[in-house]
Design a protein around this motif. Sequence first.
Motif, PDB file in Angstrom:
ATOM      1  N   GLY A   1       3.341  10.512  11.670  1.00 53.54           N
ATOM      2  CA  GLY A   1       1.945  10.391  12.597  1.00 53.54           C
ATOM      3  C   GLY A   1       1.496   8.946  12.663  1.00 53.54           C
ATOM      4  O   GLY A   1       2.319   8.145  12.487  1.00 53.54           O
ATOM      5  N   GLY A   2       0.406   8.840  13.067  1.00 54.71           N
ATOM      6  CA  GLY A   2       0.003   7.501  13.135  1.00 54.71           C
ATOM      7  C   GLY A   2      -0.631   7.022  11.835  1.00 54.71           C
ATOM      8  O   GLY A   2      -1.608   7.515  11.296  1.00 54.71           O
ATOM      9  N   ASN A   3       0.004   5.541  11.544  1.00 53.50           N
ATOM     10  CA  ASN A   3      -0.637   5.003  10.265  1.00 53.50           C
ATOM     11  C   ASN A   3      -0.645   3.524  10.463  1.00 53.50           C
ATOM     12  O   ASN A   3      -0.057   2.952  11.393  1.00 53.50           O
ATOM     13  N   LEU A   4      -1.833   2.936   9.915  1.00 56.28           N
ATOM     14  CA  LEU A   4      -2.257   1.725  10.113  1.00 56.28           C
ATOM     15  C   LEU A   4      -2.644   1.269   8.680  1.00 56.28           C
ATOM     16  O   LEU A   4      -3.870   1.578   8.218  1.00 56.28           O
ATOM     17  N   LEU A   5      -2.211   0.036   8.096  1.00 58.85           N
ATOM     18  CA  LEU A   5      -2.769  -0.692   7.093  1.00 58.85           C
ATOM     19  C   LEU A   5      -3.379  -1.952   7.701  1.00 58.85           C
ATOM     20  O   LEU A   5      -2.658  -2.774   8.537  1.00 58.85           O
ATOM     21  N   PHE A   6      -4.776  -2.115   7.632  1.00 60.36           N
ATOM     22  CA  PHE A   6      -5.419  -3.145   8.376  1.00 60.36           C
ATOM     23  C   PHE A   6      -6.355  -4.075   7.516  1.00 60.36           C
ATOM     24  O   PHE A   6      -6.629  -3.970   6.410  1.00 60.36           O
ATOM     25  N   ALA A   7      -6.727  -5.485   8.160  1.00 61.59           N
ATOM     26  CA  ALA A   7      -7.284  -6.129   7.540  1.00 61.59           C
ATOM     27  C   ALA A   7      -8.220  -6.993   8.579  1.00 61.59           C
ATOM     28  O   ALA A   7      -7.747  -7.175   9.838  1.00 61.59           O
ATOM     29  N   ALA A   8      -9.507  -7.009   8.307  1.00 62.13           N
ATOM     30  CA  ALA A   8     -10.606  -7.529   9.137  1.00 62.13           C
ATOM     31  C   ALA A   8     -11.480  -8.586   8.359  1.00 62.13           C
ATOM     32  O   ALA A   8     -11.565  -8.471   7.298  1.00 62.13           O
ATOM     33  N   GLU A   9     -12.154  -9.467   9.208  1.00 60.97           N
ATOM     34  CA  GLU A   9     -13.006 -10.432   8.547  1.00 60.97           C
ATOM     35  C   GLU A   9     -14.245 -10.444   9.059  1.00 60.97           C
ATOM     36  O   GLU A   9     -14.593 -10.275  10.269  1.00 60.97           O
ATOM     37  N   LYS A  10     -15.272 -10.710   8.169  1.00 65.71           N
ATOM     38  CA  LYS A  10     -16.631 -10.789   8.574  1.00 65.71           C
ATOM     39  C   LYS A  10     -17.239 -11.991   7.932  1.00 65.71           C
ATOM     40  O   LYS A  10     -17.151 -12.141   6.806  1.00 65.71           O
ATOM     41  N   LYS A  11     -17.862 -12.879   8.869  1.00 64.47           N
ATOM     42  CA  LYS A  11     -18.662 -14.199   8.338  1.00 64.47           C
ATOM     43  C   LYS A  11     -19.913 -13.611   8.219  1.00 64.47           C
ATOM     44  O   LYS A  11     -20.745 -13.422   9.007  1.00 64.47           O
ATOM     45  N   ILE A  12     -20.451 -13.867   6.662  1.00 66.48           N
ATOM     46  CA  ILE A  12     -21.726 -13.606   6.361  1.00 66.48           C
ATOM     47  C   ILE A  12     -22.256 -14.294   5.212  1.00 66.48           C
ATOM     48  O   ILE A  12     -21.525 -14.609   4.114  1.00 66.48           O
ATOM     49  N   GLY A  13     -23.371 -14.729   5.137  1.00 64.72           N
ATOM     50  CA  GLY A  13     -24.224 -15.296   4.166  1.00 64.72           C
ATOM     51  C   GLY A  13     -23.025 -16.748   3.534  1.00 64.72           C
ATOM     52  O   GLY A  13     -23.161 -17.009   2.399  1.00 64.72           O
ATOM     53  N   GLY A  14     -22.791 -17.390   4.573  1.00 70.43           N
ATOM     54  CA  GLY A  14     -21.696 -18.537   4.402  1.00 70.43           C
ATOM     55  C   GLY A  14     -20.441 -18.186   3.777  1.00 70.43           C
ATOM     56  O   GLY A  14     -19.594 -19.375   3.452  1.00 70.43           O
ATOM     57  N   THR A  15     -19.964 -17.154   3.878  1.00 72.17           N
ATOM     58  CA  THR A  15     -18.691 -16.591   3.348  1.00 72.17           C
ATOM     59  C   THR A  15     -17.980 -15.847   4.348  1.00 72.17           C
ATOM     60  O   THR A  15     -18.492 -15.472   5.328  1.00 72.17           O
ATOM     61  N   THR A  16     -16.757 -15.699   4.046  1.00 70.78           N
ATOM     62  CA  THR A  16     -15.888 -15.029   4.864  1.00 70.78           C
ATOM     63  C   THR A  16     -15.270 -13.990   4.288  1.00 70.78           C
ATOM     64  O   THR A  16     -14.309 -13.938   3.350  1.00 70.78           O
ATOM     65  N   GLN A  17     -15.753 -12.571   4.412  1.00 63.55           N
ATOM     66  CA  GLN A  17     -15.338 -11.369   3.444  1.00 63.55           C
ATOM     67  C   GLN A  17     -14.125 -10.713   4.367  1.00 63.55           C
ATOM     68  O   GLN A  17     -14.003 -10.595   5.487  1.00 63.55           O
ATOM     69  N   LEU A  18     -13.266 -10.553   3.492  1.00 62.97           N
ATOM     70  CA  LEU A  18     -11.989  -9.659   3.965  1.00 62.97           C
ATOM     71  C   LEU A  18     -12.187  -8.247   3.682  1.00 62.97           C
ATOM     72  O   LEU A  18     -12.156  -7.908   2.566  1.00 62.97           O
ATOM     73  N   ILE A  19     -12.171  -7.412   4.626  1.00 62.86           N
ATOM     74  CA  ILE A  19     -11.967  -6.052   4.678  1.00 62.86           C
ATOM     75  C   ILE A  19     -10.703  -5.595   4.943  1.00 62.86           C
ATOM     76  O   ILE A  19      -9.754  -5.769   5.827  1.00 62.86           O
ATOM     77  N   ILE A  20     -10.243  -4.704   3.696  1.00 61.82           N
ATOM     78  CA  ILE A  20      -8.885  -4.452   3.915  1.00 61.82           C
ATOM     79  C   ILE A  20      -9.033  -2.768   3.776  1.00 61.82           C
ATOM     80  O   ILE A  20      -9.691  -2.133   2.791  1.00 61.82           O
ATOM     81  N   GLY A  21      -8.064  -2.092   4.497  1.00 66.55           N
ATOM     82  CA  GLY A  21      -8.109  -0.563   4.551  1.00 66.55           C
ATOM     83  C   GLY A  21      -6.836  -0.100   5.235  1.00 66.55           C
ATOM     84  O   GLY A  21      -6.109  -0.689   5.604  1.00 66.55           O
ATOM     85  N   ALA A  22      -6.847   1.214   4.997  1.00 64.22           N
ATOM     86  CA  ALA A  22      -5.725   2.015   5.409  1.00 64.22           C
ATOM     87  C   ALA A  22      -6.113   3.461   6.044  1.00 64.22           C
ATOM     88  O   ALA A  22      -6.877   4.100   5.438  1.00 64.22           O
ATOM     89  N   VAL A  23      -5.674   3.703   7.128  1.00 63.21           N
ATOM     90  CA  VAL A  23      -5.867   4.924   7.793  1.00 63.21           C
ATOM     91  C   VAL A  23      -4.324   5.693   7.902  1.00 63.21           C
ATOM     92  O   VAL A  23      -3.418   5.052   8.433  1.00 63.21           O
ATOM     93  N   LEU A  24      -4.075   6.991   7.258  1.00 63.54           N
ATOM     94  CA  LEU A  24      -2.785   7.564   7.368  1.00 63.54           C
ATOM     95  C   LEU A  24      -2.775   8.881   7.859  1.00 63.54           C
ATOM     96  O   LEU A  24      -4.141   9.474   7.829  1.00 63.54           O
ATOM     97  N   ALA A  25      -1.710   9.402   8.366  1.00 63.27           N
ATOM     98  CA  ALA A  25      -1.569  10.807   8.868  1.00 63.27           C
ATOM     99  C   ALA A  25      -2.267  11.186   9.969  1.00 63.27           C
ATOM    100  O   ALA A  25      -3.121  12.198   9.944  1.00 63.27           O
ATOM    101  N   GLN A  26      -2.582  10.325  11.086  1.00 61.35           N
ATOM    102  CA  GLN A  26      -3.136  10.577  12.448  1.00 61.35           C
ATOM    103  C   GLN A  26      -2.292  11.461  13.210  1.00 61.35           C
ATOM    104  O   GLN A  26      -1.439  10.647  13.854  1.00 61.35           O
ATOM    105  N   HIS A  27      -2.346  12.867  13.329  1.00 63.88           N
ATOM    106  CA  HIS A  27      -1.332  13.376  14.324  1.00 63.88           C
ATOM    107  C   HIS A  27      -1.762  13.762  15.602  1.00 63.88           C
ATOM    108  O   HIS A  27      -0.820  14.258  16.334  1.00 63.88           O
ATOM    109  N   LYS A  28      -3.098  13.662  15.880  1.00 70.19           N
ATOM    110  CA  LYS A  28      -3.535  13.754  17.282  1.00 70.19           C
ATOM    111  C   LYS A  28      -2.794  12.895  18.201  1.00 70.19           C
ATOM    112  O   LYS A  28      -2.881  11.786  18.130  1.00 70.19           O
TER     113      LYS A  28
END
Length: 466
Positions: free
Chosen positions: A320-347
């Motif tokens: 199915g569809g799988n995605l290991l992702f990373a995204a960033e958000k700048k907040i409070g003078g910092t850059t926060q790294l968001i890491i996640g995974a979404v697996l087994a999307q068969h639609k």
Amino acid sequence: AKPAIPVSVTPPAPSERTKQQPLPPKPGGGGPTVPPAAGQPAAPLDLLAQLTNTPPPPETPVRTVLRRVKIWTPLVVLLAIVFCVVQAFRPLPEPKLVLTANKAFKFDGDKAQMTWPATGQAYVEVDGLGPLGESGEEKPVPIASVTKVMTAYITLRDHPMKKGDKKGALMTVDSKAVSDYQKGKPEGESLVRVTEGQKLSEYEALEALMLPSANNIAKLLARWDAGSEEAFVKKMNDTAKDLGMVNTTFTDPSGFDATTKSTAKDLVKLGRKAMADPVFKEISGLTEYIDSNGEKQKNFNPIVPLYGTGIKTGTTTAAGGNLLFAAEKKIGGTTQLIIGAVLAQHKTPIIDSVVAATKDAIESAKKALEAKTVVKKGDVVGAVDDGLGGRTPVVATKDVTAVGWAGLTVGLALNDGGHKLPHAAKSGAEVGMLTVGSGPGQVRVPVALKKPLAEPGFGAKLTRLG
């Protein structure tokens, strides 16, 4: 006149009290001294001997104490002088920073709300802060080309590259890489055209691996690194074990085999380690590149142009569809790294469904993040402990902002910032760093002396133990 009548006087018998004792022997001469004859004066030396032959005064407790005091007092004084000198010139203990502010800060409110996919499984965390949540059953599922993240991670671990290096080591393309291309192309595999004997840089090989997701290059990297694909797969599983990926099994370096399985939580552990390498982070965030054949190769990951970071997609009919992702958000003078995974999307289309679920997860994670001031500029947050009982307070040089989400508790710590603490310094001198959280989004604020830092005095040096 009558003649005198002779009178006979008998001298009294000598008693023990008046009996004359023999004198001691003369120096340098044989026997005892013989007393002088009656009527003859004693020799001068003999008389002196008699006068000095006086027994010592009787022993008393007072005399004993006085004698001992005379003997030990100089020794005690000498030892005291030596002790004072040693204490005064001993090396001072290294000063340390101690935190006096609260060691943790908790964000108010209920648990952060996340948007999760209706099917499959997902997991999201902020690097250094912790998990935002998860959905679905945590069970191993086929991950397809997300497998290539492990292939890239091991390659860079075994053959590290410096940031800014666009080449790295060189490898020679073998006949197997060409054969894999020729066999896989008709079946619709993700591949990159290469020729036998071609010199391929490590950087370009990683580009081919991560952007167009070339299966033949994944296998080429495996043989180049470990000598064979089988040996490389063993490395993959050993590395997964080291990273705590307890629900992961690798059976090939490309992920084309459906028997290569993992979970969303395990893949986030891998993604966090891989993104710590600046070369990996750079490559996985590219949208395209021009290969050595002059052909443009695009990144299959649609998230990259939207959020500016990677990591890797993986789609097959079985997985199915799988995605290991990373995204960033700048907040409070910092850059926060968001890491996640979404697996087994068969639609269907599966790539669209997994991208949509990933976008929802990223947006809800960004919305959950907030910044709050936990320490104000000038607040006393700790002290410099000189190791001998002296403490000099330190203050924050600016407002300290914590980044997190409702219900999260973040830790505060005080350290020397990599610099050796002085024994003496002026008021206002920066002596360390106050940190909030950890990871790449950690908040760091310098701390300074509130008053002059003085070296410990003689009294403190004298009385220290140990």
